[in-house]
Enzyme design. Structure first.
Site, PDB file in Angstrom:
ATOM      1  N   ASN A 482       0.856  -1.182   0.000  1.00 12.99           N
ATOM      2  CA  ASN A 482       0.000   0.000   0.000  1.00 12.99           C
ATOM      3  C   ASN A 482       0.895   1.236   0.000  1.00 12.99           C
ATOM      4  O   ASN A 482       1.343   1.704   1.038  1.00 12.99           O
ATOM      5  CB  ASN A 482      -0.898  -0.021   1.231  1.00 12.99           C
ATOM      6  CG  ASN A 482      -2.000   1.004   1.124  1.00 12.99           C
ATOM      7  OD1 ASN A 482      -1.806   2.062   0.546  1.00 12.99           O
ATOM      8  ND2 ASN A 482      -3.146   0.691   1.680  1.00 12.99           N
ATOM      9  N   ASP A 483       1.144   1.756  -1.183  1.00 14.43           N
ATOM     10  CA  ASP A 483       2.024   2.908  -1.358  1.00 14.43           C
ATOM     11  C   ASP A 483       1.620   4.100  -0.514  1.00 14.43           C
ATOM     12  O   ASP A 483       2.380   5.042  -0.351  1.00 14.43           O
ATOM     13  CB  ASP A 483       1.968   3.372  -2.823  1.00 14.43           C
ATOM     14  CG  ASP A 483       3.036   2.734  -3.666  1.00 14.43           C
ATOM     15  OD1 ASP A 483       4.049   2.288  -3.103  1.00 14.43           O
ATOM     16  OD2 ASP A 483       2.856   2.685  -4.899  1.00 14.43           O
ATOM     17  N   CYS A 484       0.392   4.088  -0.064  1.00 18.36           N
ATOM     18  CA  CYS A 484      -0.152   5.274   0.592  1.00 18.36           C
ATOM     19  C   CYS A 484      -0.217   5.150   2.106  1.00 18.36           C
ATOM     20  O   CYS A 484      -0.665   6.071   2.773  1.00 18.36           O
ATOM     21  CB  CYS A 484      -1.531   5.562   0.017  1.00 18.36           C
ATOM     22  SG  CYS A 484      -1.436   5.878  -1.749  1.00 18.36           S
ATOM     23  N   ASN A 486       1.914   5.555   4.751  1.00 19.43           N
ATOM     24  CA  ASN A 486       3.273   6.085   4.924  1.00 19.43           C
ATOM     25  C   ASN A 486       3.484   6.400   6.400  1.00 19.43           C
ATOM     26  O   ASN A 486       3.170   7.487   6.858  1.00 19.43           O
ATOM     27  CB  ASN A 486       3.459   7.338   4.060  1.00 19.43           C
ATOM     28  CG  ASN A 486       2.887   7.159   2.649  1.00 19.43           C
ATOM     29  OD1 ASN A 486       1.950   7.846   2.255  1.00 19.43           O
ATOM     30  ND2 ASN A 486       3.422   6.205   1.908  1.00 19.43           N
ATOM     31  N   GLN A 499       5.620   9.518  -0.819  1.00 19.06           N
ATOM     32  CA  GLN A 499       6.453   8.327  -0.945  1.00 19.06           C
ATOM     33  C   GLN A 499       7.918   8.613  -0.662  1.00 19.06           C
ATOM     34  O   GLN A 499       8.622   7.777  -0.134  1.00 19.06           O
ATOM     35  CB  GLN A 499       6.317   7.731  -2.353  1.00 19.06           C
ATOM     36  CG  GLN A 499       5.206   6.716  -2.476  1.00 19.06           C
ATOM     37  CD  GLN A 499       3.883   7.376  -2.801  1.00 19.06           C
ATOM     38  OE1 GLN A 499       3.823   8.308  -3.576  1.00 19.06           O
ATOM     39  NE2 GLN A 499       2.832   6.902  -2.178  1.00 19.06           N
TER      40      GLN A 499
END
Ligand code: GLC
Ligand code: GLC
Length: 811
Positions: A482-484, A486, A499
């Site tokens: 899940n790139d989001c 963070n 990112q």
């Protein structure tokens, strides 16, 4: 509501109105030259790289949408129309668009004239062929003026759309007979140009957009076309276009075919010019000569057709459910090939100018196409692995043209290394080509730091082993799948990348999802070590896996489901103790796929929680409840409005993980139910809600918190293609490649009383018949291979056998 239908015999989707909710597109091209084409002939072409070698201009985010394509205007008296409706939007008497495998046919009819436009990129030439067939179906003679149009992009798509102080000056063309050459920057550092030609004499041409359109006019009513006469304009700067004017005199019943070709030509530096100031055209003429006659185009079209038939013949199923069969046999595999070709670069949602190839995306895409193009998959693996760092981490992205890691984004996505194990393992299981493990592959693209691929895998594994947090779970780094999410980012600056910015190296934020991945793919690494005879390494790996498994079942468990993570302060994410974001889909899917909690009931509980809290009629949401406000400690995920993207939409990429997980538990009904929810052919029935193409997966579907619940976005280039194919072929139908051969382990709904599969595997044909008269969800009661009963459910490889007949009785 539907806007078309599937034609399974021709393997086409037939669109019956130009007014689809969004442009519904297709891809042309297999290797170097690619085009996007919408159902109204919109789209653009590029050579290898959608950013750096863009041939034609496209206006993203335009209004009305989908501006620019390969357009053919037909002027019949005072009526001007296009076979694909755009850009004139003249109402047609008849319209269809047939998207097929690597080609699109758009047909329009108006006032007794029909026009059929067939567009494809041949297998072996860098060009798009447009065959336009006009037929006079009326009882009168028709005098028609035909105008073609493409607008050239000045190669670098970003510069083209931003650097006007320069590029209003640089545009140049050359015209030679019926061939229009776009030669911007050829005078200096480029050794390539584009050519747009037609196989007949022309009345006139235009190459200046301003001249073609006329002042204050656009492509919907260009002056040239309205006047029925080209201006023979030559572009100097401003915007170069290519437009031919052809006059046709058609008797009643008469047909004419015109072949237009848009090609990319490269010349060796020393052969750029044929005379001072005159570009060398030999290569262009040679290429054009290959598409001069209709038969040549037909031959190239047939070759393309055979290529696709050959590919798709490698895996096909017959279940009796036509929607399922068409997805497995045609569209899902087709989408897998398109994602192989384009990664996440160019679609109607990806501008072609952004990220290059994603490390984790490319590794996962491979799971879906390795059976189709194993040798190209091999090369892809070596390219990907070369962007790994010595410590096992990896560049998150790399550029397709240079194959070099992208230092703007760098590394730090801690799931990345494990995806390398996933894809190499899939490749080995598919091909049995263990020689790849001995290939010398650089770290960080540095030829001085070269080690065998197997060593890369070990470092991937150890990357996780050596980066664990306070609970013994893997550290998340910048993000995992899940790139989001963070957890170390804490961004408060508008526009900053979630990112890459990171103002906390907490060494605390941990990911339960990576834990699941480590158990699953670490396990595949251990199996591989065993297979290779390195039992010590296998035992070491298994000991490490056990530690993470235990940590997951204790610290990674929330009571009714798996936690998602621990944040930078050690606070749980995805827990019932959270106000929002109490349960996430990812760890439930991945941990159960890894077998965590299968024995002790945790897995069952986790999936029941998914069903209760995340499932909707349109698929399984990513999390619930959606975040209603921004949390700096969680990052981008909370930047999206509730129900969209990573903030609680239905992410079609990880829905199959739940379906796979259900299959691991033997729940065939549930596995298939989840599969169907996001499966395009089933979703077709409510296209007016779903809105994207009903023949391919989209990245997301708005979740129940969204105002547009059920609406999909970002179609085509998504990991959904590969994972759904893995799910249906390996988990549900259960035809699973293993290190020592195929394993047959279906997990299907009770009503499915059987099916047959033909699969090409390691060079042999497998004809598999599964009989489920018993109506069970899982379990192989008996199996015969080539007429002989065998124990278990594995088909062992026999030397030199080219055909296996496998009969499976479920029960
Ligand atoms: C996008 C990215 C992919 C990521 C996913 C979830 O699809 O391409 O890498 O895993 O979003 O954030
Ligand atoms: C954005 C998108 C996400 C994607 C990422 C890629 O965060 O929301 O889906 O993975 O960009 O960089």
């Amino acid at each position: 509501m539907q806007y078309g239908y599937f034609n399974d015999d021709l393997r086409e989707y037939v669109i019956t109105t130009p007014r689809t909710p969004l442009p519904w597109i297709n891809y042309l091209g297999n290797r170097d030259f690619f085009s996007l084409i919408s159902n109204t002939a919109g789209g653009y072409s590029f050579y290898k790289d959608a950013k750096l070698r863009r041939l034609t201009r496209y206006r993203y985010n335009a209004c009305p949408p989908d501006q620019n394509g390969r357009y053919y205007y037909i002027k019949d008296g005072s009526c001007i129309w296009n076979p694909g409706w755009q850009p004139t939007q003249t109402e047609l008497d008849r319209y269809t668009c047939r998207h097929g495998l690597g080609y699109t046919v758009i047909s329009g009819e108006k006032n007794g004239v029909s026009a059929e436009l067939t567009c494809f990129v041949p297998l072996n030439d860098p060009c798009e062929v447009n065959r336009l067939v006009l037929e006079n179906r009326s009882a009168e003679i028709k005098d028609l003026d035909i105008f073609s149009l493409v607008e050239f992009c000045l190669w670098n798509a970003v510069d083209d759309a931003t650097n006007f102080q320069r590029n209003y000056n640089t545009g140049e063309v050359e015209v030679d007979g019926s061939a229009i050459y776009h030669i911007t920057e050829y005078r200096e550092r480029r050794n390539h140009y584009a050519v747009f030609a037609v196989n007949t004499a022309i009345e006139g041409f235009d190459t200046s957009r301003d001249a073609f359109c006329g002042p204050y006019r656009g492509f919907s009513s260009p002056e040239t076309v309205c006047n029925g006469c080209s201006k023979n304009s030559i572009a100097h700067g401003w915007a170069p276009v290519g437009s031919h004017h052809i006059r046709l005199h058609l008797q009643p019943g008469e047909k004419r075919s015109l072949l237009f070709v848009l090609a990319y030509i490269e010349n060796p530096l020393e052969e750029k010019w044929e005379a001072p100031g005159v570009i060398a055209k030999i290569r262009a003429k040679e290429l054009l000569a290959r598409y001069r006659e209709d038969q040549q185009a037909e031959f190239a079209f047939a070759e393309l057709h055979n290529y696709w038939s050959g590919l798709l013949n490698r895996f096909s199923v017959c279940t009796g459910d036509e929607k399922l069969d068409r997805m497995v046999n045609v569209w899902n595999q087709y989408q897998c090939m398109v994602t192989f070709n384009l990664s996440r670069s160019a679609s109607y949602f990806e501008s072609g100018t952004g990220r290059g190839m994603g490390f984790r995306d490319s590794c996962q895409d491979l799971l879906g196409f390795v059976h189709l193009v194993p040798s190209r998959a091999r090369q892809r693996i070596l390219d990907i692995a070369a962007t790994q760092f010595e410590d096992g981490s990896a560049y998150h992205q790399y550029q397709p043209l240079t194959k070099k890691g992208n230092s703007d984004i760098g590394s730090g996505f801690n799931d990345d290394p494990l995806w390398l194990i996933a894809c190499v393992s899939a490749y080995l299981r598919e091909t049995g080509d263990f020689s790849i493990l001995q290939e010398n592959v650089p770290f960080q693209n540095d030829e001085k730091k070269v080690r065998p691929l197997l060593e890369h895998l070990r470092r991937s594994f150890d990357f996780t082993v050596s980066r664990k947090g306070p609970h013994g779970l893997p550290l998340i780094g910048r993000a995992d799948w899940n790139d989001c999410l963070n957890l170390n980012c804490f961004s408060t600056e508008p526009g900053e990348s979630f990112q890459t910015c990171s103002n906390m190296e907490s060494r605390k934020a941990e990911s339960v999802f990576i834990a699941g991945m480590f158990v699953k793919y670490g396990g595949e690494y251990a199996d591989l070590c065993d297979w290779l005879g390195d039992t010590a390494e296998a035992a070491r790996a298994r000991a490490e896996i056990e530690k993470v498994r235990t940590a997951t079942e204790t610290s990674g468990w929330d009571g009714e489901w798996f936690l998602r993570a621990y944040d930078a302060f050690g606070k749980p994410v995805g827990s019932r103790t959270c106000e929002e974001g109490q349960i996430y889909i990812e760890p439930q899917g991945m941990c159960v796929m890894a077998g965590i909690g299968v024995e002790n009931g945790l897995a069952d509980k986790a999936l029941n929680s998914v069903m209760e809290r995340l499932e909707t009629p349109y698929g399984v949401m990513l999390l619930q409840p959606a975040y209603t406000c921004y949390h700096a400690e969680l990052g981008e995920i909370t930047s999206y409005p509730p129900g969209y993207k990573e903030n609680a939409s239905i992410f079609c990429h990880n829905n199959p993980w739940i379906s796979c997980a259900e299959a691991v538990l033997g729940h065939g009904e549930r596995a298939f139910h989840i599969y169907r929810l996001t499966c395009p052919a089933y979703v077709e029935a409510f296209s007016e809600i779903h809105r994207t193409e009903p023949y391919v997966y989209s990245q997301t579907v708005a979740g129940s918190d969204a105002k547009t619940f059920g609406e999909a976005k970002n179609s085509w280039l998504t990991g959904s293609a590969a994972w759904n194919f893995v799910n249906i072929s390996q988990y549900i139908l259960g035809i699973r490649p293993g290190l020592e051969g195929l394993e047959i382990d279906p997990c299907i709904p009770r009503w499915m009383k059987g099916f047959t599969v033909h699969r090409v595997y390691r060079g042999a044909n497998y004809y598999i018949t599964v009989d489920n008269t018993a109506g069970v969800e899982k379990g192989v009661a008996a199996m015969k291979v080539n007429g002989r009963p065998v124990a278990g459910n594995r088909v062992l490889l026999e030397n030199a056998r080219s055909e296996y007949n496998v009969e499976v009785i479920m029960g």
